[in-house]
Write an enzyme that holds these catalytic residues in place. Structure first.
Site, mmCIF file in Angstrom:
data_model
loop_
_atom_site.group_PDB
_atom_site.id
_atom_site.type_symbol
_atom_site.label_atom_id
_atom_site.label_comp_id
_atom_site.label_asym_id
_atom_site.label_seq_id
_atom_site.Cartn_x
_atom_site.Cartn_y
_atom_site.Cartn_z
ATOM 1 N N HIS A 34 0.824 -1.223 0.000
ATOM 2 C CA HIS A 34 0.000 0.000 0.000
ATOM 3 C C HIS A 34 0.844 1.253 0.000
ATOM 4 C CE1 HIS A 34 -3.247 -2.814 0.926
ATOM 5 N NE2 HIS A 34 -3.916 -1.948 0.214
ATOM 6 N N ASP B 97 -4.964 -7.775 -4.657
ATOM 7 C CA ASP B 97 -5.201 -8.928 -3.796
ATOM 8 C C ASP B 97 -5.559 -10.163 -4.604
ATOM 9 O OD1 ASP B 97 -4.635 -8.263 -1.122
ATOM 10 O OD2 ASP B 97 -6.380 -6.948 -1.084
ATOM 11 N N CYS C 179 -10.170 -1.932 -10.100
ATOM 12 C CA CYS C 179 -9.610 -0.816 -9.327
ATOM 13 C C CYS C 179 -8.225 -1.164 -8.775
ATOM 14 C CB CYS C 179 -10.548 -0.401 -8.201
ATOM 15 S SG CYS C 179 -10.805 -1.686 -6.980
ATOM 16 N N GLU D 48 -11.727 -9.834 -5.136
ATOM 17 C CA GLU D 48 -10.277 -9.887 -4.929
ATOM 18 C C GLU D 48 -9.834 -11.206 -4.301
ATOM 19 O OE1 GLU D 48 -9.162 -6.444 -2.547
ATOM 20 O OE2 GLU D 48 -10.983 -6.597 -1.370
HETATM 21 C C1 PEP Z 1 -6.818 -4.571 -4.611
HETATM 22 O O1 PEP Z 1 -6.643 -5.494 -3.819
HETATM 23 O O2 PEP Z 1 -6.576 -4.656 -5.838
HETATM 24 C C2 PEP Z 1 -7.329 -3.276 -4.147
HETATM 25 C C3 PEP Z 1 -7.678 -2.335 -4.990
HETATM 26 O O3 PEP Z 1 -7.368 -3.081 -2.803
HETATM 27 P P1 PEP Z 1 -6.059 -2.777 -1.931
HETATM 28 O O4 PEP Z 1 -4.895 -2.581 -2.869
HETATM 29 O O5 PEP Z 1 -6.332 -1.555 -1.138
HETATM 30 O O6 PEP Z 1 -5.931 -3.993 -1.107
HETATM 31 MG MG MG Z 2 -7.416 -5.333 -1.803
#
Ligand code: PEP
Ligand code: MG
Length: 540
Positions: A188, A451, A498, A427
């Site tokens: 992140h 994920d 996303c 995910e």
């Molecule tokens: C993902 O897992 O692709 C996602 C958009 O959520 P995060 O990266 O915040 O886990």
């Molecule tokens: Mg995620």
């Protein structure tokens, strides 16, 4: 000139002075000092510095998470002025000749225990605050930086590692780029760097001695140059200007549709983690927000954000987007995103652990507070809600039931609410395999490829050693995406992406051919993606 290489998070050039962010854990020793006056002055200077940091943190938090949440920093500043506390430290230093770090730590612990034993709940809660202020002063005394990157001039941040909670607290207006020794490209922290559109390198052999030195991050080649030569400053300075010129050229795509040459149109939305990312959403002309990582509100807070504070944040986002869609992902805390006040247990496998919807369905009071705040904000624009880390129909139904109860409760209180679209993040492989059933319950799917890749390939996205194995183009991941799109469409759901893969230019055509309806990307990727889409011809 020193040259070190690492893994690049974002193609771009950053030029500026290094600020070393020393966030190592301090080991406190107990030793006798020879000059108590000098030691006590050292303590007083550290307290002054801590108070300055707290005022700066207060102002930043007030703008980002509201006055109520920011107040704690002023409370901490006041606690540092407390006479009893200071006198206790003074006695340990002057009478018992203890070093300042030990004196502050011991006094902090004694006061914390005294607060904990009081009957009054408010005073009991001051126990954590006491430990917090003592640790701030100890860190300053030990030369460990807790300023969260607060600085008067722009800087390149250098640190051993950065947790998402630390990254989110950085003063972005001054941050030119960052360089860490640890971290993985899919963490992140890396995602936040892309959202903020700042060059960043990880896996670099850094040195504290570079603090204050001039440096250049070359994100194209994954290098940092410390004390660069004039020639390099000149040539990479030119490259930086050329990048800015290229970005400016993309400005003429503002207001134009995301449509291929043969007429296929999709939505390009933005991912945000903070209200401060909004300007860049507007500047880059995104059609909406496809992922508001709401957990960063929690990571930016010292305690659970109240309904009122959250409502103000969601409302300001929704109002700023002026009728464009805002998809708010409900709390996705846990794994690498930790806030102390949740008091989550340490886990053997945190990515497979107590996180996201699992926490929300277990600690319903936290979930209800957030859902009420989002629902209230829906009166001010176009709000969608999506639930993260879904693996079963049961979870979706339960989350929807709680949402409906919150809605009924608000209506009975006389609140005005807008229509809220409901979706889930896909995910996990379980969600892909159950997509036909899940699609019956919701209006959209948003594929979280970060994920989804982690769980499909059984690769911890936090582990930098596994970066070479983390192949988001793996056929299994692409097949999972196609299956999700097809299942969603069979049941009338729109389907977006996303995760970071949504911005991968090598896959734009593939996703369009798969039938994707939306791509949600970091603000800086919106216009380059629009250009790519407009240059595509899918008619053959
Ligand atoms: C993902 O897992 O692709 C996602 C958009 O959520 P995060 O990266 O915040 O886990
Ligand atoms: Mg995620």
């Amino acid at each position: 000139m020193i040259t070190e290489s690492g893994k690049s998070i974002l193609n771009g050039i950053a030029i500026g002075k290094i600020k070393f962010y020393n966030n190592k854990k301090v080991v406190i020793t107990d030793h006798e000092i020879s000059d108590p006056d000098a030691e006590f002055s050292r303590f007083e200077e550290a307290v002054e510095k801590a108070i300055g940091q707290l005022h700066a943190l207060h102002d930043k938090a007030e703008a980002e998470v509201g006055a109520e949440n920011a107040e704690i920093f002023e409370v901490h500043a006041m606690m540092l002025e407390d006479d009893d506390w200071r006198e206790s430290v003074e006695e340990l230093v002057r009478e018992q000749k203890k070093n300042a770090e030990f004196a502050v730590f011991t006094t902090g612990e004694n006061f914390a225990e005294m607060f904990a034993s009081m009957d009054d709940a408010y005073m009991q809660a001051r126990c954590t605050d006491m430990r917090d202020i003592a640790s701030r002063v100890v860190n300053i005394l030990a030369g460990v930086d807790q300023s969260s990157g607060v600085s008067d001039e722009p800087f390149i941040l250098m640190a051993e590692d950065l947790a998402p909670s630390e990254t989110v607290q950085l003063d972005k207006s001054k941050l030119l780029g960052f360089v860490t020794r640890l971290g993985s490209t899919n963490s992140h922290t890396a995602i936040l760097a892309r959202t903020m559109v700042i060059p960043a390198l990880i896996g670099v052999n850094i040195s504290e001695e570079w603090d204050g030195h001039m440096a250049i991050i070359d994100g194209y080649h994954g290098c940092i140059y410390v004390d660069p030569t004039e020639e390099l400053l000149d040539s990479l300075g030119k490259k930086q200007k050329e990048d800015a010129r290229q970005r400016a050229l993309l400005q003429n795509l503002k207001g134009k549709p995301n449509v291929t040459m043969d007429g296929k149109e999709i939505n390009v939305y933005c991912n945000i983690g903070n209200v401060s990312d909004l300007d860049s959403v507007i500047e880059n002309d995104a059609q909406g927000i496809g992922l508001f990582r709401s957990e960063f509100i929690y990571l930016n807070s010292k305690d659970f954000p109240t309904e009122e504070d959250q409502f103000r944040i969601y409302r300001s986002v929704v109002e700023k987007l002026a009728g464009k869609k805002v998809i708010i992902r409900t709390l996705d805390i846990g794994a690498d995103k930790q806030a102390d006040y949740f008091q989550l247990d340490k886990e053997e496998n945190p990515a497979l652990g107590f996180r996201a919807i699992r926490i929300c369905l277990t600690r319903e009071e936290i979930f209800r507070t957030q859902l009420r705040a989002i629902l209230r904000a829906s009166a001010y624009g176009r709000v969608s809600i999506m639930f993260p880390m879904i693996i079963s129909l049961r979870e979706v139904r339960e989350a929807k039931k709680i949402l409906e109860e919150c809605r009924q409760q608000l209506l009975s209180e006389g609140a005005t609410l807008g229509d809220v679209e409901i979706g889930i993040m896909v995910e996990t492989p379980a969600a892909v395999l159950c997509a036909d059933d899940l699609a019956e319950e919701v209006e959209f799917f948003s594929i979280g490829t970060n994920d989804l890749t982690q769980y499909t390939l059984a690769i911890d996205r936090q582990n930098p050693k596994l970066d070479p194995f983390y192949n988001a183009h793996h056929p299994a991941v692409l097949k999972a995406i196609q299956m999700t799109i097809d299942a969603g469409h069979r049941h009338g759901c729109w389907v977006g992406i996303c995760g970071e893969l949504g911005a991968d230019p090598a896959l734009t055509e593939i996703f369009m051919r798969m039938g994707i309806d939306e791509l949600s990307v970091a603000p800086g990727s919106v216009l380059p993606l629009r250009k790519l889409i407009r240059d595509l011809d899918l008619s053959d």
